[in-house]
Design a protein around this motif. Structure first.
Motif, PDB file in Angstrom:
ATOM      1  N   GLU A 101       1.145  -1.129   0.058  1.00 13.07           N
ATOM      2  CA  GLU A 101       0.126   0.212   0.041  1.00 13.07           C
ATOM      3  C   GLU A 101       0.515   1.230  -0.258  1.00 13.07           C
ATOM      4  OE1 GLU A 101      -2.706  -0.409   3.747  1.00 13.07           O
ATOM      5  OE2 GLU A 101      -3.325  -2.260   2.536  1.00 13.07           O
ATOM      6  N   VAL A 104       2.405   1.511  -2.988  1.00 12.39           N
ATOM      7  CA  VAL A 104       1.221   2.625  -4.217  1.00 12.39           C
ATOM      8  C   VAL A 104       1.458   3.836  -3.872  1.00 12.39           C
ATOM      9  CG1 VAL A 104      -1.037   2.358  -4.512  1.00 12.39           C
ATOM     10  CG2 VAL A 104       0.243   0.472  -4.985  1.00 12.39           C
ATOM     11  N   GLU A 105       1.303   4.228  -2.931  1.00 13.20           N
ATOM     12  CA  GLU A 105       0.981   5.581  -2.324  1.00 13.20           C
ATOM     13  C   GLU A 105       2.177   6.767  -2.750  1.00 13.20           C
ATOM     14  OE1 GLU A 105       0.183   6.441   2.104  1.00 13.20           O
ATOM     15  OE2 GLU A 105      -0.407   5.218   1.937  1.00 13.20           O
ATOM     16  N   ARG A 107       4.029   6.098  -5.157  1.00 16.14           N
ATOM     17  CA  ARG A 107       4.267   6.238  -6.731  1.00 16.14           C
ATOM     18  C   ARG A 107       3.024   7.106  -7.114  1.00 16.14           C
ATOM     19  NH1 ARG A 107       2.720   0.384  -7.856  1.00 16.14           N
ATOM     20  NH2 ARG A 107       4.607  -1.291  -8.107  1.00 16.14           N
ATOM     21  N   GLN A 108       2.429   7.419  -6.843  1.00 17.89           N
ATOM     22  CA  GLN A 108       1.462   8.590  -6.504  1.00 17.89           C
ATOM     23  C   GLN A 108       1.585   9.790  -6.690  1.00 17.89           C
ATOM     24  OE1 GLN A 108      -2.256   6.905  -5.194  1.00 17.89           O
ATOM     25  NE2 GLN A 108      -3.032   5.580  -6.550  1.00 17.89           N
ATOM     26  N   GLU A 109       2.167   9.766  -4.930  1.00 15.13           N
ATOM     27  CA  GLU A 109       2.488  11.721  -4.622  1.00 15.13           C
ATOM     28  C   GLU A 109       3.791  11.593  -5.096  1.00 15.13           C
ATOM     29  OE1 GLU A 109       4.068  12.346  -0.245  1.00 15.13           O
ATOM     30  OE2 GLU A 109       3.498  11.242  -0.395  1.00 15.13           O
ATOM     31  N   LYS A 110       5.138  10.831  -5.763  1.00 17.86           N
ATOM     32  CA  LYS A 110       6.175  11.479  -5.872  1.00 17.86           C
ATOM     33  C   LYS A 110       6.420  11.016  -7.323  1.00 17.86           C
ATOM     34  CE  LYS A 110       8.429  13.220  -2.749  1.00 17.86           C
ATOM     35  NZ  LYS A 110       8.648  14.582  -2.766  1.00 17.86           N
ATOM     36  N   ASN A 111       4.552  10.193  -8.501  1.00 18.79           N
ATOM     37  CA  ASN A 111       5.091  10.332  -9.882  1.00 18.79           C
ATOM     38  C   ASN A 111       6.161   9.396 -10.148  1.00 18.79           C
ATOM     39  OD1 ASN A 111       3.648  10.162 -12.356  1.00 18.79           O
ATOM     40  ND2 ASN A 111       4.939  12.461 -13.208  1.00 18.79           N
ATOM     41  N   SER A 112       6.203   8.247  -9.296  1.00 20.25           N
ATOM     42  CA  SER A 112       7.083   7.629  -9.045  1.00 20.25           C
ATOM     43  C   SER A 112       7.352   6.114  -9.862  1.00 20.25           C
ATOM     44  CB  SER A 112       7.351   7.519  -7.944  1.00 20.25           C
ATOM     45  OG  SER A 112       9.007   6.673  -7.631  1.00 20.25           O
TER      46      SER A 112
END
Length: 170
Positions: A101, A104-105, A107-112
């Motif tokens: 989880e 996933v966060e 990836r979304q938060e830092k556009n990683s």
């Protein structure tokens, strides 16, 4: 010197890098590091990584399984994640789910492009719990599983005398 001294500006990062063996270096943490784990050290960590990454092929962050502010910050500077799962302890599966989880966060938060390189079933022994956890991992994460690490006395012995397993019992 440790990571704490680097973050508190008591020394340069290069003084905190210790050679463990040929081609293996580490920056130790210390009990004092907990004093800064509740602060925002993202900029400092980003600067440190930028300063040393051209000198090394791979940089590993060995993160504690416990959750505290800043404990997952190195994920923002990582390309891949390897997640060990302590198979004799069924609660490790909860930690695995939590880490998934968090990834996933991040990836979304830092556009990683942070990617799970693999999951390592660790400390496999002959208990039913190990067997059940390993079976669960195979069913749910088969493509992401790396070779299992069996419980082995030589590994414990090696770490207790400050050697790698390859030095102690190749």
């Amino acid at each position: 010197a440790t990571l704490y001294e680097v973050f508190t500006k008591k020394c340069d990062i290069h003084y905190a890098i210790h050679e463990y063996s040929k081609n293996l270096y580490f920056i130790p943490a210390s009990t004092h590091f907990r004093k800064i784990t509740f602060s925002d050290f993202e900029k400092d960590l980003k600067k440190i990584v930028a300063e040393i990454k051209q000198h090394y092929d791979i940089i590993f962050f060995d993160l504690a399984p416990s959750m505290y502010p800043g404990s997952n910050m190195p994920l923002f500077f990582s390309d891949y994640v390897v997640i060990p799962v302590n198979c004799p302890q069924g609660l490790s599966l909860l930690g695995l789910q939590t880490q998934a989880e968090i990834i996933v966060e991040v990836r979304q938060e830092k556009n990683s492009a942070l990617d799970v390189l693999g999951i390592i079933p660790a400390f496999i022994d002959r208990t039913r719990m190990s067997t059940d956890v390993l079976r669960y991992l195979q069913q749910h994460y088969g493509d992401d599983l790396l070779p299992a690490i069996r419980k082995n006395t030589a590994i414990s012995q090696a770490s207790s005398i400050g050697q790698t397993i390859f030095e102690h019992a190749p």
